[in-house]
Design a protein around this motif. Sequence first.
Motif, PDB file in Angstrom:
ATOM      1  N   GLU A 103       5.683   3.856  11.400  1.00  0.00           N
ATOM      2  CA  GLU A 103       5.331   2.590  12.046  1.00  0.00           C
ATOM      3  C   GLU A 103       3.883   2.221  11.769  1.00  0.00           C
ATOM      4  N   PRO A 124       0.831  -1.209   0.000  1.00  0.00           N
ATOM      5  CA  PRO A 124       0.000   0.000   0.000  1.00  0.00           C
ATOM      6  C   PRO A 124       0.862   1.255   0.000  1.00  0.00           C
ATOM      7  N   ASP A 125       0.274   2.367  -0.439  1.00  0.00           N
ATOM      8  CA  ASP A 125       1.006   3.640  -0.496  1.00  0.00           C
ATOM      9  C   ASP A 125       1.460   4.095   0.889  1.00  0.00           C
ATOM     10  N   PHE A 126       0.648   3.790   1.915  1.00  0.00           N
ATOM     11  CA  PHE A 126       0.976   4.299   3.246  1.00  0.00           C
ATOM     12  C   PHE A 126       2.220   3.646   3.828  1.00  0.00           C
ATOM     13  N   PHE A 128      -0.310   0.177  14.914  1.00  0.00           N
ATOM     14  CA  PHE A 128      -1.700   0.444  15.293  1.00  0.00           C
ATOM     15  C   PHE A 128      -2.701  -0.037  14.234  1.00  0.00           C
ATOM     16  N   VAL A 129      -2.167  -0.571  13.128  1.00  0.00           N
ATOM     17  CA  VAL A 129      -3.062  -1.079  12.078  1.00  0.00           C
ATOM     18  C   VAL A 129      -3.204  -2.586  12.259  1.00  0.00           C
ATOM     19  N   GLU A 156       5.200   3.451   2.733  1.00  0.00           N
ATOM     20  CA  GLU A 156       6.360   4.343   2.641  1.00  0.00           C
ATOM     21  C   GLU A 156       6.171   5.617   3.470  1.00  0.00           C
ATOM     22  N   LEU A 157       4.913   6.002   3.709  1.00  0.00           N
ATOM     23  CA  LEU A 157       4.632   7.316   4.290  1.00  0.00           C
ATOM     24  C   LEU A 157       4.615   7.319   5.815  1.00  0.00           C
ATOM     25  N   LEU A 158       4.421   6.144   6.417  1.00  0.00           N
ATOM     26  CA  LEU A 158       4.310   6.106   7.873  1.00  0.00           C
ATOM     27  C   LEU A 158       5.506   5.394   8.492  1.00  0.00           C
TER      28      LEU A 158
END
Lengths: 427, 156
Positions: B67, B59-61, B70-71, B63-65
Amino acid sequence: MNGILASIIFLISLWLIFSEKLNRTITSMIGAALMTGVGLILGFFNEEEALRSIDFNTLGLLMGMMILVAMLEPTGFFEFLAVWAGRISRGHPVRLLIMLGTITTIFSMFLDNVTTVVLIAPVTILICEILGINPVPYLMAEALLSDTGGVATLVGDPPNVLIASAAGFSFNDFLTHSLPVVLVAWLTALGLLRFLFRKELSIKPPNMEAVLKLEPAEALDDWKTARRVLIVLGLAILTFFMEEWLGISPAFVALSAASIAMVWTRPNIQETLKRIDWSVLVFFGALFVMVGGLEAAGVLNMFVDGLKKLNTIPPVLLGVIMIWLVASLSAFVDNVPITIALIPVLQGLGASGMNTDPLWWALVFGAGFGGNATIIGSTANIVVASLSERTRTPITSALWNKRGLPVMLATCTVASILYAVFYPFFA
Amino acid sequence: MIIRDYMKRNVHSISEHATIREAAAKLVEYHIGLLPVVDQASKLIGVVGLRDLLTLELPDFFELLPELDFVHDFGAVETTRPGIEQLNQPVVRLMHPATFVRETDGLLKGYALMLKHQLHDLPVVGESGKLVGIASRVDIGTAILATWKYIGSESP
């Protein structure tokens, strides 16, 4: 002669900043150095006056608030807010849009909205991806609504800090004059976004249960620090309300709050100060020196005679023209240099005996709402767009013109109407 | 102790003109993690691995987050698959330059390279840059360890 030279230095610097030929902080520093140097040679400006023209109230307020945000940033508090918003929405698109938009707005009313958006946008992308929906409406709403909301308070947006200092507006002046207008404009913007993105928002997410398994508490890494900084921030905001009554400046409040928060949380000072946008502070300081030189060279007095003719235009119309003129400019260039360029003009008008209060408010609305129009209109827009470029659904400039420009037109229209109807209140 | 004596000569590679879909099929068929990409003269021009292909699924996230603890449920992401256009793109789009050794290079050099670049497989090329084999971390590592049994006994 003095005036012409000073004007040339100022205009060339502005041109370099607006055309982005040279980094704005570097431009302003060389501009300030030239202004002071030429002033020394010709005898219209000296080092002492240059220092005195720096508005330390603006710089102190910005720096204090920046330190508070820098302490809050690594705690995961913003991520926590976004995750919580996702859970509360239970995956309903419209509810998610309202939740994320509102949270981003509330925090960007008091904190730097770029930091807020930078930290909330990645979580927004996450929520949308696990829901299986397009993140674009939510990302654009966060940028547009936080920019709109930031106009409401003295600390919400850097132009407001500049204007407050130049016009002598207090924190409460913003709450009584700007906040009501922003409230109506913000709700209009939200309603319009709901309408413009009606197609995207009507799709039922295929995986609504996934957001219920998000754990906001696990996104919050350092609740102890976050709680302490938030308490201090809350106290600072309360003190802003009493600023006039206590006879203290917002800079004093912000810097004291930052100091208290640091004593209480003992952050790694090196790391904390690294997260502060020093280039903005240096840019502001140097621009103040340039404007000070302009003033000392007598340029403002040269303006006044010409500007007196503006008295023949009905003041309400003049204010509305101001809103739209500044908004159109802010759509394409940063609203800080626009504001700084207009400050001497408005001060010149004030010196000519005109009541400039309504024009200052017009500047607040124009500079604040204008940035919504284009993808490059505000830093929050640029940040959201560049984050979306790293996803499968990048926000294009054309898309922004279709969705953001109507929001800018609507908020400026709302502001103009309220401004005209309640004109005596702004005067 | 040179690579040539310990590498696998039966190396599965893929042509530079192949598609991403074909590369994926080969990795699945032979249950391997890395495919050297070769030109018509079987010269090594790059590598493409599991990791490169799987970026299409991430998913795109990711690279963006910083850690993701919490998912707890990846939701829709778990079932999204790359589009057909993506799979039909040439494999060279996901290829990256190869870290490789020559067949006459020493084992320890090969092992050090793998460690430095965190690799599991190392393509081996001959004189003209032709792909002649592939050595895994286990191939090279065990070959080195095997020499330890002579330590302390009479040297030959």
